[in-house]
Design a protein around this motif. Structure first.
Motif, PDB file in Angstrom:
ATOM      1  N   ARG A 150      18.745  30.342  27.268  1.00 47.87           N
ATOM      2  CA  ARG A 150      18.303  29.151  27.996  1.00 47.87           C
ATOM      3  C   ARG A 150      16.838  29.277  28.401  1.00 47.87           C
ATOM      4  NH1 ARG A 150      21.146  27.709  33.661  1.00 47.87           N
ATOM      5  NH2 ARG A 150      19.590  29.201  34.412  1.00 47.87           N
ATOM      6  N   THR A 151      16.447  30.459  28.850  1.00 43.78           N
ATOM      7  CA  THR A 151      15.054  30.683  29.219  1.00 43.78           C
ATOM      8  C   THR A 151      14.126  30.415  28.043  1.00 43.78           C
ATOM      9  OG1 THR A 151      15.652  32.316  30.914  1.00 43.78           O
ATOM     10  CG2 THR A 151      13.408  32.414  30.044  1.00 43.78           C
ATOM     11  N   ALA A 186      15.853  39.873  33.314  1.00 38.62           N
ATOM     12  CA  ALA A 186      15.389  41.253  33.230  1.00 38.62           C
ATOM     13  C   ALA A 186      16.069  41.978  32.075  1.00 38.62           C
ATOM     14  CB  ALA A 186      15.651  41.978  34.551  1.00 38.62           C
ATOM     15  N   ILE A 187      17.384  41.807  31.966  1.00 35.36           N
ATOM     16  CA  ILE A 187      18.124  42.428  30.869  1.00 35.36           C
ATOM     17  C   ILE A 187      17.616  41.919  29.529  1.00 35.36           C
ATOM     18  CG2 ILE A 187      20.403  42.562  29.787  1.00 35.36           C
ATOM     19  CD1 ILE A 187      21.596  42.606  32.634  1.00 35.36           C
ATOM     20  N   GLU A 188      17.410  40.612  29.430  1.00 30.78           N
ATOM     21  CA  GLU A 188      16.893  40.031  28.188  1.00 30.78           C
ATOM     22  C   GLU A 188      15.521  40.611  27.842  1.00 30.78           C
ATOM     23  OE1 GLU A 188      16.945  37.738  24.780  1.00 30.78           O
ATOM     24  OE2 GLU A 188      18.572  37.967  26.235  1.00 30.78           O
ATOM     25  N   THR A 189      14.695  40.815  28.844  1.00 32.76           N
ATOM     26  CA  THR A 189      13.357  41.361  28.628  1.00 32.76           C
ATOM     27  C   THR A 189      13.408  42.729  27.969  1.00 32.76           C
ATOM     28  OG1 THR A 189      12.457  40.122  30.500  1.00 32.76           O
ATOM     29  CG2 THR A 189      11.243  42.099  29.840  1.00 32.76           C
ATOM     30  N   HIS A 190      14.430  43.527  28.311  1.00 29.51           N
ATOM     31  CA  HIS A 190      14.527  44.901  27.812  1.00 29.51           C
ATOM     32  C   HIS A 190      15.363  45.018  26.543  1.00 29.51           C
ATOM     33  CE1 HIS A 190      12.408  46.746  31.153  1.00 29.51           C
ATOM     34  NE2 HIS A 190      13.132  46.042  32.001  1.00 29.51           N
ATOM     35  N   ARG A 191      15.853  43.913  25.998  1.00 34.49           N
ATOM     36  CA  ARG A 191      16.583  43.968  24.732  1.00 34.49           C
ATOM     37  C   ARG A 191      15.610  44.183  23.576  1.00 34.49           C
ATOM     38  NH1 ARG A 191      21.846  42.242  25.375  1.00 34.49           N
ATOM     39  NH2 ARG A 191      22.283  40.821  27.106  1.00 34.49           N
ATOM     40  N   HIS A 192      16.069  44.883  22.544  1.00 31.19           N
ATOM     41  CA  HIS A 192      15.215  45.095  21.383  1.00 31.19           C
ATOM     42  C   HIS A 192      14.983  43.802  20.607  1.00 31.19           C
ATOM     43  CE1 HIS A 192      19.143  45.193  19.349  1.00 31.19           C
ATOM     44  NE2 HIS A 192      18.475  44.882  18.261  1.00 31.19           N
ATOM     45  N   ASP A 193      15.917  42.855  20.755  1.00 32.47           N
ATOM     46  CA  ASP A 193      15.787  41.570  20.060  1.00 32.47           C
ATOM     47  C   ASP A 193      15.579  40.429  21.064  1.00 32.47           C
ATOM     48  OD1 ASP A 193      18.285  41.646  21.198  1.00 32.47           O
ATOM     49  OD2 ASP A 193      19.353  40.850  19.449  1.00 32.47           O
ATOM     50  N   LEU A 224      14.688  37.358  23.327  1.00 33.60           N
ATOM     51  CA  LEU A 224      14.234  35.991  23.085  1.00 33.60           C
ATOM     52  C   LEU A 224      13.195  35.553  24.111  1.00 33.60           C
ATOM     53  CD1 LEU A 224      17.589  34.174  22.225  1.00 33.60           C
ATOM     54  CD2 LEU A 224      15.622  34.471  20.700  1.00 33.60           C
ATOM     55  N   ALA A 225      13.174  36.186  25.275  1.00 32.03           N
ATOM     56  CA  ALA A 225      12.246  35.805  26.344  1.00 32.03           C
ATOM     57  C   ALA A 225      11.906  37.045  27.160  1.00 32.03           C
ATOM     58  CB  ALA A 225      12.856  34.731  27.233  1.00 32.03           C
ATOM     59  N   ARG A 226      10.658  37.116  27.607  1.00 33.07           N
ATOM     60  CA  ARG A 226      10.223  38.253  28.405  1.00 33.07           C
ATOM     61  C   ARG A 226       9.757  37.765  29.775  1.00 33.07           C
ATOM     62  NH1 ARG A 226       9.284  43.047  26.913  1.00 33.07           N
ATOM     63  NH2 ARG A 226       7.410  43.249  28.220  1.00 33.07           N
ATOM     64  N   ASP A 227      10.291  38.410  30.803  1.00 32.68           N
ATOM     65  CA  ASP A 227       9.893  38.105  32.175  1.00 32.68           C
ATOM     66  C   ASP A 227       9.777  39.440  32.917  1.00 32.68           C
ATOM     67  OD1 ASP A 227       9.582  37.384  34.807  1.00 32.68           O
ATOM     68  OD2 ASP A 227      11.164  35.871  34.811  1.00 32.68           O
ATOM     69  N   VAL A 228       8.574  39.971  32.982  1.00 33.66           N
ATOM     70  CA  VAL A 228       8.374  41.296  33.571  1.00 33.66           C
ATOM     71  C   VAL A 228       8.537  41.293  35.089  1.00 33.66           C
ATOM     72  CG1 VAL A 228       6.864  42.046  31.700  1.00 33.66           C
ATOM     73  CG2 VAL A 228       5.871  40.970  33.736  1.00 33.66           C
ATOM     74  N   TYR A 229       8.580  40.114  35.687  1.00 33.45           N
ATOM     75  CA  TYR A 229       8.732  40.024  37.138  1.00 33.45           C
ATOM     76  C   TYR A 229      10.192  40.022  37.571  1.00 33.45           C
ATOM     77  CZ  TYR A 229       3.912  38.531  36.527  1.00 33.45           C
ATOM     78  OH  TYR A 229       2.595  38.473  36.160  1.00 33.45           O
ATOM     79  N   ALA A 230      11.095  39.678  36.658  1.00 26.52           N
ATOM     80  CA  ALA A 230      12.490  39.432  37.026  1.00 26.52           C
ATOM     81  C   ALA A 230      13.140  40.629  37.704  1.00 26.52           C
ATOM     82  CB  ALA A 230      13.280  39.011  35.783  1.00 26.52           C
ATOM     83  N   GLU A 231      12.963  41.819  37.149  1.00 25.00           N
ATOM     84  CA  GLU A 231      13.654  42.981  37.717  1.00 25.00           C
ATOM     85  C   GLU A 231      13.150  43.292  39.121  1.00 25.00           C
ATOM     86  OE1 GLU A 231      12.225  47.032  36.117  1.00 25.00           O
ATOM     87  OE2 GLU A 231      11.917  45.629  34.449  1.00 25.00           O
ATOM     88  N   PRO A 265      22.422  45.753  37.370  1.00 26.06           N
ATOM     89  CA  PRO A 265      21.661  46.228  36.205  1.00 26.06           C
ATOM     90  C   PRO A 265      20.476  45.313  35.916  1.00 26.06           C
ATOM     91  CG  PRO A 265      23.684  45.138  35.500  1.00 26.06           C
ATOM     92  CD  PRO A 265      23.771  45.251  36.995  1.00 26.06           C
ATOM     93  N   VAL A 266      19.394  45.907  35.393  1.00 22.86           N
ATOM     94  CA  VAL A 266      18.222  45.131  34.979  1.00 22.86           C
ATOM     95  C   VAL A 266      17.798  45.497  33.552  1.00 22.86           C
ATOM     96  CG1 VAL A 266      17.349  44.684  37.307  1.00 22.86           C
ATOM     97  CG2 VAL A 266      16.678  46.785  36.099  1.00 22.86           C
TER      98      VAL A 266
END
Length: 304
Positions: free
Chosen positions: A84-85, A30-37, A39-46, A59-60
């Motif tokens: 890794r994702t 979830a945190i990775e999804t919301h980063r400006h840079d 590498l992977a998006r997972d809208v379900y994670a949070e 935190p998410v």
């Protein structure tokens, strides 16, 4: 995807032990999804994180971590899971699109949402193997979001110490067709015998043209890393003592076993991919809990 997810009373499968680590990885995604840079998006994670009482306050998003990437858990460790994702997403899609595998087996699938978020080729089937409680919680959360898989998805509720191979074939898996297998963040939780059985069965059930990726840890003494910033932060901030969950038996040489059976294998460090993508965790000079982590990629060649 619609709606939001409230806390679920059926979260027993992820409220402790190894199940809780599935929420840790979901929070990192979830945190990775919301980063400006990102590498992977997972809208379900949070939504998984918010739905479980054990993790509802985690935190998410990066803005919810006061010290940002300086936080060993929600900074460096979360970056590791994000990297890794991405790497394993790329491996799966490459194996399916270019390698021709149409059967995808996710060992210890946890709260992985790849069946819902990746662009699979037509005709793919994704088999998700995990404990019944984890898959039930996942089903509840995704159902509340009206989420629809982008591929044929077959959940297989079974413990990996049981006859998962029989359950997989009963569910329609065809050992005569090429397949791609993934054991992400799993093997170091399993007894040595369970890892050996898993690798043996993957070899037996893989037709030529199949591929496998998995993660291992090479440290001989995991307890030597008890005071590493990453493990300390994980214990203190969210109450997960990873070192008590890892199996402490000497690990088998699974990459060597595969190579001896004709698989081509590549053993990489996460830092190799940090340099490739230009972001992700970098080595630390002292007491680095990630220094023994290796990602193994293997391919079973087709006859010439």
């Amino acid at each position: 995807m619609t709606g939001t997810v409230r806390q679920h009373t059926g979260a027993e499968g992820v409220d402790g032990g190894v199940g809780l680590t599935a929420l840790l990885v979901a929070a990192a995604r979830a945190i990775e999804t919301h980063r400006h840079d990102s590498l992977a998006r997972d809208v379900y994670a949070e939504h998984f994180v918010r739905a479980a009482p054990a993790s509802a306050h985690w935190p998410v998003a990066p803005t919810q971590v006061p010290d940002g990437d300086a936080n060993p858990l929600w900074g460096r460790f979360a970056r590791y899971f994000g990297l890794r994702t991405r790497v394993l997403d790329d491996f799966l899609l490459r194996s399916a699109h270019e390698g021709g595998a149409r059967q995808v087996v996710l060992f210890g699938a946890g709260l992985d949402a790849r069946a819902f978020r990746l662009d699979w080729p037509p005709g793919c089937v994704v088999y998700e193997i995990d404990r019944e409680g984890v898959l039930a919680f996942k089903h509840q959360v995704l159902g509340a979001l009206s989420a629809t898989p982008r591929v044929t998805r077959v959940p297989i509720p079974i413990d990996l110490r049981a006859d998962w191979a029989g359950a997989l074939t009963d569910a329609g898996f065809d050992p005569a067709a090429p397949s791609v297998w993934l054991a992400e963040g799993l093997l170091f939780y399993l007894p040595r015998t369970a890892e050996t059985y898993l690798i043996d069965m993957v070899d037996r059930m893989s037709a030529p043209g199949s591929a496998l990726a998995y993660e291992v840890k090479l440290e001989r003494d995991l307890q030597a890393y008890r005071d590493s910033p990453l493990y300390v932060a994980t214990r203190r901030q969210i109450g997960i003592d990873l070192l008590t969950l890892f199996d402490d038996e000497p690990r088998p040489d699974s990459a060597g076993a595969l190579a001896s059976r004709g698989w081509s294998t590549s053993v990489r460090t996460p830092f190799d991919f940090t340099h490739h993508h230009g972001r992700g965790p970098l080595p630390e000079q002292r007491n680095d809990a990630l220094e023994g982590n290796r990602w193994v990629f293997a391919n079973k060649s087709r006859p010439r």
